[in-house]
Design a protein around this motif. Structure first.
Motif, PDB file in Angstrom:
ATOM      1  N   GLY A  53       7.915  -5.053  -6.145  1.00  0.00           N
ATOM      2  CA  GLY A  53       7.397  -3.916  -6.903  1.00  0.00           C
ATOM      3  C   GLY A  53       8.555  -2.989  -7.236  1.00  0.00           C
ATOM      4  O   GLY A  53       9.401  -2.711  -6.382  1.00  0.00           O
ATOM      5  N   ARG A  55       9.504   0.803  -8.881  1.00  0.00           N
ATOM      6  CA  ARG A  55       8.897   2.081  -9.251  1.00  0.00           C
ATOM      7  C   ARG A  55       9.967   2.985  -9.843  1.00  0.00           C
ATOM      8  O   ARG A  55      11.087   3.024  -9.346  1.00  0.00           O
ATOM      9  CB  ARG A  55       8.275   2.712  -8.011  1.00  0.00           C
ATOM     10  CG  ARG A  55       7.452   3.949  -8.292  1.00  0.00           C
ATOM     11  CD  ARG A  55       6.522   4.254  -7.139  1.00  0.00           C
ATOM     12  NE  ARG A  55       7.226   4.621  -5.911  1.00  0.00           N
ATOM     13  CZ  ARG A  55       6.810   5.581  -5.081  1.00  0.00           C
ATOM     14  NH1 ARG A  55       5.727   6.260  -5.345  1.00  0.00           N
ATOM     15  NH2 ARG A  55       7.491   5.836  -3.985  1.00  0.00           N
ATOM     16  N   SER A  62       5.147   8.532 -13.344  1.00  0.00           N
ATOM     17  CA  SER A  62       5.479   7.433 -12.438  1.00  0.00           C
ATOM     18  C   SER A  62       5.203   6.109 -13.133  1.00  0.00           C
ATOM     19  O   SER A  62       4.141   5.911 -13.700  1.00  0.00           O
ATOM     20  CB  SER A  62       4.628   7.565 -11.173  1.00  0.00           C
ATOM     21  OG  SER A  62       4.714   6.391 -10.422  1.00  0.00           O
ATOM     22  N   TYR A  64       5.264   1.886 -12.694  1.00  0.00           N
ATOM     23  CA  TYR A  64       5.299   0.838 -11.669  1.00  0.00           C
ATOM     24  C   TYR A  64       5.187  -0.518 -12.326  1.00  0.00           C
ATOM     25  O   TYR A  64       4.440  -0.697 -13.286  1.00  0.00           O
ATOM     26  CB  TYR A  64       4.140   1.020 -10.685  1.00  0.00           C
ATOM     27  CG  TYR A  64       4.312   0.205  -9.432  1.00  0.00           C
ATOM     28  CD1 TYR A  64       5.264   0.563  -8.490  1.00  0.00           C
ATOM     29  CD2 TYR A  64       3.549  -0.928  -9.197  1.00  0.00           C
ATOM     30  CE1 TYR A  64       5.449  -0.184  -7.339  1.00  0.00           C
ATOM     31  CE2 TYR A  64       3.719  -1.683  -8.044  1.00  0.00           C
ATOM     32  CZ  TYR A  64       4.667  -1.300  -7.114  1.00  0.00           C
ATOM     33  OH  TYR A  64       4.854  -2.032  -5.974  1.00  0.00           O
ATOM     34  N   TYR A  66       5.256  -4.870 -11.142  1.00  0.00           N
ATOM     35  CA  TYR A  66       5.485  -5.832 -10.068  1.00  0.00           C
ATOM     36  C   TYR A  66       5.490  -7.234 -10.632  1.00  0.00           C
ATOM     37  O   TYR A  66       4.933  -7.514 -11.696  1.00  0.00           O
ATOM     38  CB  TYR A  66       4.462  -5.681  -8.946  1.00  0.00           C
ATOM     39  CG  TYR A  66       3.034  -5.957  -9.317  1.00  0.00           C
ATOM     40  CD1 TYR A  66       2.194  -4.925  -9.708  1.00  0.00           C
ATOM     41  CD2 TYR A  66       2.510  -7.240  -9.245  1.00  0.00           C
ATOM     42  CE1 TYR A  66       0.877  -5.164 -10.027  1.00  0.00           C
ATOM     43  CE2 TYR A  66       1.184  -7.487  -9.553  1.00  0.00           C
ATOM     44  CZ  TYR A  66       0.373  -6.444  -9.946  1.00  0.00           C
ATOM     45  OH  TYR A  66      -0.935  -6.683 -10.261  1.00  0.00           O
ATOM     46  N   GLU A 295       7.585   3.828   1.735  1.00  0.00           N
ATOM     47  CA  GLU A 295       8.719   4.387   0.999  1.00  0.00           C
ATOM     48  C   GLU A 295       9.951   4.373   1.903  1.00  0.00           C
ATOM     49  O   GLU A 295      10.985   4.938   1.569  1.00  0.00           O
ATOM     50  CB  GLU A 295       8.413   5.826   0.556  1.00  0.00           C
ATOM     51  CG  GLU A 295       7.347   5.871  -0.538  1.00  0.00           C
ATOM     52  CD  GLU A 295       6.907   7.278  -0.913  1.00  0.00           C
ATOM     53  OE1 GLU A 295       7.272   8.241  -0.198  1.00  0.00           O
ATOM     54  OE2 GLU A 295       6.199   7.408  -1.918  1.00  0.00           O
ATOM     55  N   ARG A 333       0.920   1.213   0.895  1.00  0.00           N
ATOM     56  CA  ARG A 333       0.383   0.328  -0.133  1.00  0.00           C
ATOM     57  C   ARG A 333      -0.055  -0.973   0.521  1.00  0.00           C
ATOM     58  O   ARG A 333       0.521  -1.392   1.522  1.00  0.00           O
ATOM     59  CB  ARG A 333       1.425   0.049  -1.212  1.00  0.00           C
ATOM     60  CG  ARG A 333       2.734  -0.511  -0.693  1.00  0.00           C
ATOM     61  CD  ARG A 333       3.708  -0.769  -1.831  1.00  0.00           C
ATOM     62  NE  ARG A 333       4.992  -0.079  -1.631  1.00  0.00           N
ATOM     63  CZ  ARG A 333       5.859   0.123  -2.625  1.00  0.00           C
ATOM     64  NH1 ARG A 333       5.607  -0.300  -3.837  1.00  0.00           N
ATOM     65  NH2 ARG A 333       6.986   0.761  -2.387  1.00  0.00           N
ATOM     66  N   TYR A 338       0.800  -2.843  -5.465  1.00  0.00           N
ATOM     67  CA  TYR A 338       0.336  -1.451  -5.571  1.00  0.00           C
ATOM     68  C   TYR A 338       1.493  -0.478  -5.489  1.00  0.00           C
ATOM     69  O   TYR A 338       2.388  -0.624  -4.666  1.00  0.00           O
ATOM     70  CB  TYR A 338      -0.632  -1.136  -4.430  1.00  0.00           C
ATOM     71  CG  TYR A 338      -1.901  -1.926  -4.498  1.00  0.00           C
ATOM     72  CD1 TYR A 338      -3.033  -1.397  -5.123  1.00  0.00           C
ATOM     73  CD2 TYR A 338      -1.976  -3.203  -3.957  1.00  0.00           C
ATOM     74  CE1 TYR A 338      -4.204  -2.129  -5.188  1.00  0.00           C
ATOM     75  CE2 TYR A 338      -3.145  -3.945  -4.031  1.00  0.00           C
ATOM     76  CZ  TYR A 338      -4.257  -3.400  -4.650  1.00  0.00           C
ATOM     77  OH  TYR A 338      -5.411  -4.128  -4.729  1.00  0.00           O
ATOM     78  N   SER A 339       1.430   0.528  -6.299  1.00  0.00           N
ATOM     79  CA  SER A 339       2.335   1.650  -6.182  1.00  0.00           C
ATOM     80  C   SER A 339       1.882   2.439  -4.950  1.00  0.00           C
ATOM     81  O   SER A 339       0.685   2.651  -4.769  1.00  0.00           O
ATOM     82  CB  SER A 339       2.205   2.480  -7.459  1.00  0.00           C
ATOM     83  OG  SER A 339       2.984   3.616  -7.376  1.00  0.00           O
ATOM     84  N   SER A 437      -4.142   2.763  -3.508  1.00  0.00           N
ATOM     85  CA  SER A 437      -3.050   1.828  -3.263  1.00  0.00           C
ATOM     86  C   SER A 437      -3.501   0.630  -2.435  1.00  0.00           C
ATOM     87  O   SER A 437      -2.725   0.042  -1.696  1.00  0.00           O
ATOM     88  CB  SER A 437      -1.860   2.538  -2.611  1.00  0.00           C
ATOM     89  OG  SER A 437      -2.213   3.073  -1.359  1.00  0.00           O
TER      90      SER A 437
ATOM     91  N   SER B  43       0.413   7.687 -14.660  1.00  0.00           N
ATOM     92  CA  SER B  43       0.994   6.474 -14.103  1.00  0.00           C
ATOM     93  C   SER B  43       0.878   5.350 -15.120  1.00  0.00           C
ATOM     94  O   SER B  43      -0.041   5.313 -15.937  1.00  0.00           O
ATOM     95  CB  SER B  43       0.341   6.127 -12.771  1.00  0.00           C
ATOM     96  OG  SER B  43      -0.648   5.162 -12.927  1.00  0.00           O
ATOM     97  N   GLU B  45       1.623   1.133 -15.332  1.00  0.00           N
ATOM     98  CA  GLU B  45       1.934  -0.049 -14.529  1.00  0.00           C
ATOM     99  C   GLU B  45       1.873  -1.319 -15.353  1.00  0.00           C
ATOM    100  O   GLU B  45       0.977  -1.493 -16.167  1.00  0.00           O
ATOM    101  CB  GLU B  45       0.910  -0.213 -13.396  1.00  0.00           C
ATOM    102  CG  GLU B  45       1.136   0.700 -12.240  1.00  0.00           C
ATOM    103  CD  GLU B  45       0.194   0.388 -11.079  1.00  0.00           C
ATOM    104  OE1 GLU B  45      -0.090   1.322 -10.319  1.00  0.00           O
ATOM    105  OE2 GLU B  45      -0.251  -0.777 -10.928  1.00  0.00           O
TER     106      GLU B  45
END
Lengths: 462, 447
Positions: A53, A55, A62, A64, A66, A295, A333, A338-339, A437, B43, B45
């Motif tokens: 993932g 980010r 934000s 993200y 993956y 994180e 997460r 998932y972020s 998440s 957000s 994604e």
């Protein structure tokens, strides 16, 4: 898992359009799952999840992405594609990666991947025997065993570089009782952030016996009456009510955007004086524990409510920006899919002074929720609902008879003010928590508590 | 190593190392998701992923394994893991690998048009919905969820019996939740839609629907706790149906976990109740031409006018019951073993509109949303006691929103108490569909 130079290239590609922070989360996870039905192992599957993932932050935005493509080209392209979502951001710089080490709080003695399936199956069969032999009315037991070894690598543009291994083991027991006409079930699912040693040392007589006892008890239970009652919620998994009704409202996910009744209320009285509410990801080998969060921050003990006063929230890196606050080591997460965001770990109501006997003896007309089922909350309003898996009527200070089909409804913020007794028998219970998440292992805990009034929905009427 | 090379090598090695039959199942998907908060992208994604599931018959038992790491070394991992998983099973699981159905329907589950819609158009749509919701009424204070997601996916199934199937699907999901506040009263309203037709998404109509849904919940009143006649709105009805779907699974009847055991051919519901499963219903998007074992799917009646016509079977349960499989083997992903589930299961609609149903009710409760179904509903006993949102009906009219409440009953009784199905059949994103239903009565507890 992936060469450091490749990670650095990915972090850099992610900032190529002006993002101000980038992060890579690499996950390599091995899972084994087995199911027993009718006394036989009927299903068994093993697998490996592997993905990355990426980010990127640009101010309060934000991004993200993956992928399961682990080639350097695949990863750099994924980072560049994600970066395209940013227009005219600031300018990000990459700090050299420095590997951080930390003490392993949660020691694992038997890695599940090294344990033969036959030993896992033997525990399931023993638990099945205990449940089946508990009572002639137990007609079926279903066992589910799951273990996970999750290896993660977390690196970011601030120079963080952390690796961790998380191991989870769980045995779920469901017993079904039938008297020929009706059927009822009982459920217990002990779990830990631990290896096979946890499964092998489980007191199966207790856990399988409890699942069977609940099923048989509910078969004999009357329909639950409806109305407003004093409600006693027992310790361990009983804490699920505060997890839903209060815990989710203290997560930055809700607080940062003012979508929580607890937003902007630090220092205010939000609960009755006897309520102290804590989230602690460091409790050794507990189901919701972690060495570092997703994180790469060390987990810690966060006091959320102290003697009724709101003290803090659970805050992740992104929401910390909106809230202008520090992170709390609680960003989680489910997987690389998932972020991460602020989530609970092991959350519990701290020890009180009353004995369980005192609490029951002082209850005139109530419902005693010995085991809670699951529940749900509307995070915007705080309205919650919970199923009670094993409930009893309480009359004049004594536990009367079992009742079934009890559902508790109410509002989290109001219920917190109505807690009028807190017991001296703190314990934790394991559950899965689903939110933004993903689905995560969490502990909920509390001593026995009493709420002066909750609306109970049942089938019997008032 | 390409996925094709990997698959071929895996099947060949499996057959060489002692598997009698083997199957590989591969999924590859892409998705995009954006969430909007106060006009900005909150957000964003994207994803590209793939994974492979392997199963094979080893010493007469079916072993399973999966991986997301498509590289040479994973072949040994899959083969060794599947063998270990076969070994630990207590008996022949009764299945073998399927050689294929004669005919597959060939319905199309992929829209080229949807695939052509640009990311910018999608972002513009969801942003404009958010704007229009805010503009609709000043009591709308925030949208706690404003999301658009699309996905495309390809599934490939191949085995040593020369079966080779593949299917592409795509779709788009919009999910919105609006929060309204009037004085101290705070309520939410939700909207969810899954579609393959981008052109049918009308920002004005969606904004109006979610705003009205939230606003209508304001002005709540308490009503006495007792039994009431009920109208279950289509979406609440579909979510209750979804929660109780396991009762129709032959896997559960065979384990003694469903009270429908031995009830095929018997009356289990009111005459007004017909339950269908249609893998290619045009209003639903959870369909497929083949099930988790590669069996061709087709439209079937599960319950006709109250009579249970069939349970949902895969090949293993069908063999046990001495019937044909109904094509309901379910593989939720390459990570799963086989279970049983419907594709697009729905309650057949009747003739009258929801408004007519309400107008014909003297007093009752109109339920629009259910919450806590995962914990408050037991598929084993049929008992349910769940939180509900809804309105008080008085003299054929909606009198007011009702304070937080629970409804309780038993699903097997509920099926017999369905008095009428409305004409407003709608499908939920998960593939379950229902019209609004008139139900004789349920216990209602009001806060």
């Amino acid at each position: 898992m992936i060469k450091q130079s490749i990670i650095e290239n990915v972090l850099e590609a992610a900032l190529s359009t002006g993002g101000d922070f980038s992060e890579v989360f690499i996950e390599d996870k091995f899972t084994n799952m087995m199911e027993l039905q009718g006394g036989k192992i009927e299903k068994s599957i093993s697998g490996r999840d592997f993905g990355i993932g990426i980010r990127i932050f640009s101010g309060l935005q934000s991004i993200y992405t993956y992928t399961t493509d682990f080639t350097e080209e695949g990863l750099v392209n994924a980072a560049k594609r994600a970066a395209l979502a940013i227009k005219g951001g600031g300018s990000g710089t990459i700090h050299p990666l420095r590997k951080e080490t930390f003490p392993t709080i949660h020691k694992i003695s038997q890695m599940p991947q090294t344990v033969e399936h036959a030993r896992k199956a033997a525990v399931m069969k023993k638990a099945n025997e205990i449940a089946r032999n508990y009572d002639a009315r137990i007609k079926q037991a279903e066992l589910r065993y799951i273990d996970e070894e999750q290896n993660v690598l977390i690196a970011n543009s601030e120079g963080k570089f952390v690796e961790d291994t998380r191991v989870h083991s769980r045995l779920s027991i469901q017993a079904t009782a039938s008297d020929g006409i009706e059927m009822q079930t009982g459920f217990y699912a002990p779990a830990a952030h631990a290896g096979f040693e946890f499964i092998e040392n489980l007191d199966l007589n207790h856990y399988a016996g409890e699942a069977a006892r609940i099923a048989v008890t509910m078969l004999e239970a009357d329909e639950c009456p409806s109305g407003k009652f004093q409600v006693i919620i027992d310790n361990k998994f009983g804490g699920v009510i505060f997890h839903e009704a209060c815990g989710h409202g203290l997560e930055a996910t809700a607080v940062a955007k003012n979508n929580s009744v607890f937003a902007n209320r630090i220092g205010e009285k939000v609960a009755s004086d006897i309520v102290t509410y804590i989230d602690d990801g460091t409790l050794p080998n507990e189901w919701g524990s972690l060495n570092v969060d997703d994180e790469g921050e060390k987990t810690r003990k966060n006091v959320l409510i102290e003697n009724g006063i709101l003290k803090g929230y659970l805050i992740d890196k992104f929401n910390a920006r909106r809230m202008n606050a520090e992170t709390t080591g609680s960003s989680r997460r489910e997987s690389y899919r998932y972020s991460p965001t602020s989530r609970m770990t092991n959350t519990y109501i701290a020890l009180g002074k009353s004995t369980p006997e005192e609490i029951i003896a002082s209850t005139e007309r109530g419902i005693y929720a010995r085991y809670m089922g699951g529940g749900q909350v509307n995070p915007a309003t705080g309205d919650y609902n919970f199923a009670v898996a094993e409930a009893y009527l309480v009359k004049d200070g004594k536990i009367d008879r079992p009742v079934r089909g009890a559902t508790l409804i109410g509002n989290g913020a109001k219920t917190l003010q109505l807690v009028d007794m807190v017991g001296n028998n703190l314990a934790h219970g394991a559950g899965m928590c689903g939110a933004m998440s993903g689905s995560l292992p969490v502990n909920v805990g509390q001593p026995m508590i009493r709420v002066s009034e909750i609306t109970v929905g049942g089938t019997k009427g008032e | 190593m390409t996925i094709n090379e990997f698959q071929k090598k895996l099947l060949a090695e499996a057959m060489e190392t002692g598997f009698k039959e083997a199957e590989v199942y591969y999924e590859k998907s892409e998705s995009f998701r954006v969430m909007i908060f106060k006009g900005e992208i909150d957000s964003y994604e994207t994803s590209e992923e793939g994974g492979l599931g392997f199963r094979g018959l080893y010493n007469g038992k079916m072993g399973y394994a999966y991986t997301e790491k498509i590289e040479e070394s994973s072949i040994a991992f899959l083969i060794d893991s599947a063998k270990a998983n076969a070994d630990v099973l207590d008996e022949d699981d009764g299945t073998d690998i399927f050689e294929g159905s004669e005919i597959y329907a060939g319905h199309d589950f992929y829209s080229e048009e949807l695939a052509q819609v640009s990311i910018l158009e999608k972002i513009e749509l969801i942003k404009s919905i958010e704007r229009k919701v805010f503009a609709y009424d000043s009591r709308i204070i925030t949208l706690d969820y404003c999301m658009l997601q699309d996905f495309s996916e390809e599934r490939v199934m191949a085995n040593n019996k020369s079966l080779s199937l593949n299917e592409k699907q795509n779709g788009l999901i919009i999910y919105i939740s609006a929060v309204v506040k009037d004085g101290e009263e705070m309520k939410t309203g939700r909207f969810g839609k899954m579609t393959r037709n981008f052109a049918e998404l009308d920002a004005d109509a969606i904004a109006k629907e979610v705003a009205e849904e939230a606003l209508s919940n304001l002005g709540e009143q308490s009503i006495p706790t007792r039994k009431y006649p009920i109208i279950m709105r289509h979406d609440a009805s579909a979510s209750l149906l979804a929660a109780f779907t396991p009762i129709f699974s032959a896997e559960n009847t065979q384990m003694g976990q469903s009270l429908l055991k031995g009830k095929v051919g018997e009356k289990i519901a009111a005459d007004t109740f017909t339950l269908l499963d249609d893998p290619s219903h045009p209003d639903a998007i959870a369909g497929s031409n083949f099930d988790g074992e590669g069996v061709a799917t087709k439209k079937r009646a599960i319950v006709s006018c109250g009579t249970l016509e069939t349970l949902l079977h895969n090949r293993k349960t069908a063999k046990k019951d001495g019937v044909e499989t109904t094509g309901h083997a379910h593989k939720s992903s390459y990570k799963s073993t086989l279970t049983i589930a419907p594709l697009n299961m729905y309650i057949a609609p009747g003739n009258r509109s929801k408004e007519d149903l309400i107008a014909s009710m003297e007093e009752g409760v109109f339920i629009t949303d259910l919450s806590g179904l995962h914990s408050g509903a037991s598929t084993v006993s049929g008992d349910f006691s769940i939180a509900a949102t809804g309105f008080h009906i008085k003299d054929g009219k909606i009198a007011s929103a009702v304070k937080q409440m629970t409804i309780a009953g038993n699903f097997f009784d509920y099926l017999k108490d369905i008095e009428e199905a409305g004409s407003d059949l709608k499908f939920m994103p998960g593939g379950y569909g229902s019209p609004s239903l008139v139900v004789k009565e349920l216990s209602v507890t009001v806060d």
